[in-house]
Motif scaffolding. Structure first.
Motif, short mmCIF file in Angstrom:
data_model
loop_
_atom_site.label_atom_id
_atom_site.label_comp_id
_atom_site.label_asym_id
_atom_site.label_seq_id
_atom_site.Cartn_x
_atom_site.Cartn_y
_atom_site.Cartn_z
N LEU A 244 0.82 -1.21 0.00
CA LEU A 244 0.00 0.00 0.00
C LEU A 244 0.86 1.26 0.00
O LEU A 244 0.58 2.22 -0.73
N ALA A 245 1.92 1.27 0.82
CA ALA A 245 2.77 2.46 0.90
C ALA A 245 3.51 2.72 -0.41
O ALA A 245 3.62 3.87 -0.86
N SER A 246 4.04 1.67 -1.05
CA SER A 246 4.75 1.84 -2.31
C SER A 246 3.81 2.28 -3.43
O SER A 246 4.18 3.09 -4.29
N THR A 247 2.57 1.76 -3.43
CA THR A 247 1.59 2.20 -4.43
C THR A 247 1.23 3.66 -4.23
O THR A 247 1.11 4.43 -5.19
N TRP A 248 1.07 4.06 -2.98
CA TRP A 248 0.78 5.47 -2.66
C TRP A 248 1.91 6.37 -3.17
O TRP A 248 1.65 7.39 -3.82
N PHE A 249 3.17 6.01 -2.89
CA PHE A 249 4.29 6.83 -3.33
C PHE A 249 4.34 6.92 -4.86
O PHE A 249 4.53 8.01 -5.42
N THR A 250 4.16 5.79 -5.54
CA THR A 250 4.25 5.77 -7.00
C THR A 250 3.16 6.63 -7.63
O THR A 250 3.41 7.40 -8.57
#
Length: 363
Positions: A244-250
């Protein structure tokens, strides 16, 4: 034993750090010395990255092993966190053309770099002296049945690992996201530059993500010691959060497409959460590796997965040398790798062979 290994490792680090400090005016010779020092330091790396589970098994009881593994493995990450700050804070960046052509500014930067190299040489020399003075290979009495039991030979261990499908599953679940994240965090300042984030801010983001990962990792390991048999569940939680965090950043970096708010707060939060979730999963993965393939020695199982992680990081950085003008593909590798790891862990059937031996034989 641990004493011989640690002494060999720390001596390689001292020699490597010393080569980088040799005052040679010839830049070509200096470059070769620095590369040689980095090579020696790299040869010492496997012990630092892989010895934590062996250390915890040798010295600690079953209800303390996960915590000991977390502390021993994550302290290495604290050194990486310090590196994120030492570079930007000690060595000033040559911002602007006027400063680049300034001879005095260039000399000042060189002096600061040499100060960092001398300080690192002093620290590793102190560590080597401490290990030489006192670092026993094992305690007087083994703390558990597993610590005193016989392990497989190197040849049989590698055959066991390569033929164990369950181990290969979790090895990939560890190596892919951690390798991608290591390569991504190593060039974090380049990734954040197009969205107008400074080198100092990128350093603080890397610092807090690693520190947060260390704190959460030790807390999760302590939880695993209190409630045994929960390693898979903990990894599912951490990898879900990382996805979830990596998708948010991307998606935040693609603000022109997604129209998500691109602020310093959102970048800090998403990057730090990603680092917390992935870095804190390292000791949990290590404990699960050892439990799954016991009686394979801890150093061999963790060494194989660390090698795989470095392979994935190297492949990613190799592609970066060709596609370095635009980084959106690099950002998408993060959520993809985390999601793949999450699916692998979800399909993994856990077992606790080492813990079973300690409990049954002790009873």
């Amino acid at each position: 034993g641990l004493r011989v290994t640690v002494l060999l490792t720390s001596s390689l680090m001292v020699l490597g750090a010393g080569l980088r400090c040799v005052p040679v005016s010839d830049l070509e010779i200096r470059k070769k010395l620095i590369h040689g020092g980095q090579l020696l330091n790299g040869l010492a790396g496997p012990t630092v990255m892989n010895a934590a589970p062996f250390l915890s098994t040798t010295w600690f009881s079953p209800d303390e092993r996960a915590t000991a593994t977390a502390i021993a493995s994550l302290l290495n990450y604290l050194g990486s966190a310090a590196a994120f700050l030492v570079g930007p804070l000690v060595v000033p960046p040559p911002n602007g053309t006027a400063q680049l052509v300034s001879q005095s500014n260039t000399q000042h930067i060189k002096d600061r770099i040499e100060a960092v190299l001398y300080a690192e040489f002093g620290m590793v020399s102190l560590i080597f002296s401490a290990a030489l003075a006192y670092f026993p290979s094992r305690p007087p009495f083994p703390p558990s049945v597993a610590a005193a039991s016989q392990r497989l030979s190197y040849r049989r261990s590698f055959c066991r690992l390569l033929s164990n499908f369950r181990f290969l599953m979790i090895a990939l679940a560890y190596a892919i996201p951690l390798g991608v994240f290591s390569g991504w965090s190593g060039v974090l300042d380049l990734i954040l530059t197009p969205i107008h984030v400074s080198q100092v801010d990128a350093g603080w983001i890397g610092f807090w993500s690693i520190v947060g990962g260390c704190v959460v990792g030790i807390a999760m390991a302590r939880f695993a010691d209190f409630i045994r048999g929960m390693l898979k569940f903990i990894l599912l939680l951490l990898l879900s959060g990382a996805t979830l965090a990596s998708t948010w950043f991307t998606l935040t970096c693609l603000t022109t497409v997604t129209h998500l708010p691109l602020t310093t707060a959102t970048l800090y939060t998403s990057c730090i959460l990603l680092g917390i979730f992935l870095n804190s999963s390292v000791p949990i993965f290590f404990e699960l590796f050892v439990e799954t393939v016991y009686p394979v020695p801890e150093g061999i199982s963790c060494g194989v997965v660390t090698f795989l992680s470095n392979v994935f990081m190297g492949v990613l950085l190799f592609f970066l040398t060709f596609y370095h003008t635009e980084f959106s593909w690099f950002n998408w590798c993060l959520p993809g790798s985390c999601l793949l790891s999450l699916l692998l862990i979800l399909c993994f059937r856990e077992s606790y062979d080492r813990l079973y031996l300690d409990v049954v034989v002790s009873v």
